[in-house]
Design an enzyme around this catalytic site. Structure first.
Site, PDB file in Angstrom:
ATOM      1  N   LEU A   4       0.842  -1.125   0.036  1.00  0.00           N
ATOM      2  CA  LEU A   4       0.059  -0.036  -0.005  1.00  0.00           C
ATOM      3  C   LEU A   4       0.468   1.244  -0.017  1.00  0.00           C
ATOM      4  O   LEU A   4       1.948   1.420   0.738  1.00  0.00           O
ATOM      5  CB  LEU A   4      -0.861   0.119   1.342  1.00  0.00           C
ATOM      6  CG  LEU A   4      -2.115   0.844   1.258  1.00  0.00           C
ATOM      7  CD1 LEU A   4      -3.279   0.339   0.502  1.00  0.00           C
ATOM      8  CD2 LEU A   4      -2.545   0.850   2.799  1.00  0.00           C
ATOM      9  N   SER A   5       0.477   2.339  -0.941  1.00  0.00           N
ATOM     10  CA  SER A   5       1.227   3.462  -0.885  1.00  0.00           C
ATOM     11  C   SER A   5       2.564   3.304  -1.409  1.00  0.00           C
ATOM     12  O   SER A   5       2.989   2.809  -2.177  1.00  0.00           O
ATOM     13  CB  SER A   5       1.184   4.147   0.388  1.00  0.00           C
ATOM     14  OG  SER A   5       1.649   5.481   0.314  1.00  0.00           O
ATOM     15  N   LEU A   6       3.723   3.647  -0.441  1.00  0.00           N
ATOM     16  CA  LEU A   6       5.293   3.197  -0.785  1.00  0.00           C
ATOM     17  C   LEU A   6       5.036   1.783  -0.858  1.00  0.00           C
ATOM     18  O   LEU A   6       6.087   1.145  -1.662  1.00  0.00           O
ATOM     19  CB  LEU A   6       5.986   3.981   0.257  1.00  0.00           C
ATOM     20  CG  LEU A   6       7.509   3.573  -0.038  1.00  0.00           C
ATOM     21  CD1 LEU A   6       8.031   3.985  -1.339  1.00  0.00           C
ATOM     22  CD2 LEU A   6       8.265   4.201   1.115  1.00  0.00           C
TER      23      LEU A   6
END
Length: 402
Positions: A225-227
């Site tokens: 998730l995200s990075l």
């Protein structure tokens, strides 16, 4: 998604929307979020902390005397609000409010988990430390597929309950959600900062998961998730036990979130960020902090989780988080790359493609690009405003792929 609060501060709005989204799985309540956010002074980190902390403390006190189901629900929401309280304080790593709110958040989450079936707190050996997380055990007998989840630059393993932990469990998947180095429990408890070679983080997590007799070793997915949308593909490039990888959302070059705000080519930024001294660059970063709420927060938090003393040192470290150099091309398992069409961080600028599309274009194996739009209320980074919709599409893809 149109900003409904904090119209001059996209970072405050995004974090508020993120909390709103957790209501999908019981991690927040709409009225509580509106009431809390309405008391916060825009751009004021102390005000943000004080109001979320007050809401969290009230709920935790109520949970302590409530009956079991009510206590579970209140502790779960209090955990979210305690986590939100310390979110913007990392510019001063010695601020005692950070540890207090974080510890309260985790304690409340553990109390909440006692009221759920099939969720275990786990500690996984990692070098001279442990990685902490949660095992969401699918109901029923027999071996089940497993999704290993990692969060990103600023998210916690506890938060992954709302981004796939419960969604996977109710669909018949085991889910193992873990904090790696640089992520909350690792940085708070052990001072472990981020590392870009995430395959060395994932390997012991997979060792742990595959030792469980209830896990089907041929149906192992990794979701970031995200990075984590860069870290998970990075690990998949080097770890053959991963049979499918999901990037929510895809990231090819994490540094683009910052370099897009600066006036030089990436190569020049890398050179100047790594220079022993560069007063002009330091002044430019200081001016950027003053002008951009997102850059101000990213630099503060980045120093904290990357082990950097200055904004420039943070940027130098962060620019090493890339799938260039043939890494993306090494990924051979099926990959799902998600894209938010109004991503605050990775949407591309000046005609450059979004980070998910840059990653998707480099993949040479089986691949799927899944775009989330404003019409769906899902166009924000990681689809924080549409967490049930995103979970449904991701797990439907996993059903077909695994």
């Amino acid at each position: 998604m149109k900003q409904l609060l904090f119209e001059d501060d996209p970072q405050f709005w995004f974090e508020t929307l993120r909390v709103f989204g957790h209501a999908s799985y019981g991690g927040a309540d709409f009225g509580e979020v509106v009431a809390t956010a309405s008391r916060i002074k825009p751009g004021d980190y102390d005000s943000w902390h004080d109001e979320w902390l007050a809401t969290a403390e009230r709920l935790a006190a109520e949970a302590a005397s409530a009956r079991p189901v009510s206590a579970r629900d209140a502790y779960l929401r209090a955990s979210t609000y305690f986590r939100s309280a310390e979110f913007f304080l990392h510019g001063n790593a010695s601020d005692p409010r950070i540890a207090y709110a974080y510890d309260r958040s985790v304690a409340c989450f553990h109390r909440a988990v006692e009221g759920f079936e099939g969720i275990e707190h786990v500690e996984i050996p990692y070098e001279d430390h442990v990685l902490r997380g949660y095992f969401y055990r699918a109901p029923g007998a027999g071996r089940k597929p497993i999704v290993v989840m990692c969060n990103g630059f600023d998210g916690a393993a506890e938060e992954l309950m709302f981004f796939g932990g419960l969604a996977g469990q109710e669909r018949g998947y085991h889910v193992l959600a873990v904090d790696g180095p640089g992520q909350p429990s690792a940085i708070h408890r052990d001072g472990l900062v981020f590392r870009p070679d995430w395959e060395h983080v994932v390997a012991p997590v997979l060792d742990f998961a595959l030792a469980d007799p209830g896990v089907d070793s041929e149906k192992v997915a990794l979701l970031g998730l995200s990075l984590g949308g860069l870290l998970a593909p990075r690990a998949a490039a080097f770890e053959p036990r991963i049979k499918a990888v999901v990037a929510v959302d895809g990231v090819f070059d994490a540094g683009s979130a910052v370099t897009a705000m600066l006036p030089w080519p990436r190569e020049e930024i890398v050179r100047r960020a790594n220079a022993a001294e560069d007063a002009e660059f330091d002044q430019l970063l200081a001016a950027g902090r003053a002008a951009s709420p997102t850059l101000r927060w990213a630099a503060d938090h980045g120093r904290y989780v990357m082990g950097a003393k200055t904004d420039r040192e943070f940027l130098a470290k962060y620019l090493t988080y890339t799938l260039d150099g043939g890494v993306a091309e090494r990924i051979s398992c099926p990959a799902l790359i998600c894209e938010a069409t109004d991503d605050l961080f990775f949407n591309g600028t000046d005609g450059q493609e979004s980070e998910p599309r840059r990653l998707y274009a480099r993949l040479t194996g089986p691949k799927t690009l899944l775009s989330f739009t404003a019409e769906e209320g899902a166009d924000a980074h990681c689809h924080v405003g549409a967490q049930r919709l995103a979970a449904a599409r991701v797990f439907d893809w996993l059903d077909e792929t695994l």
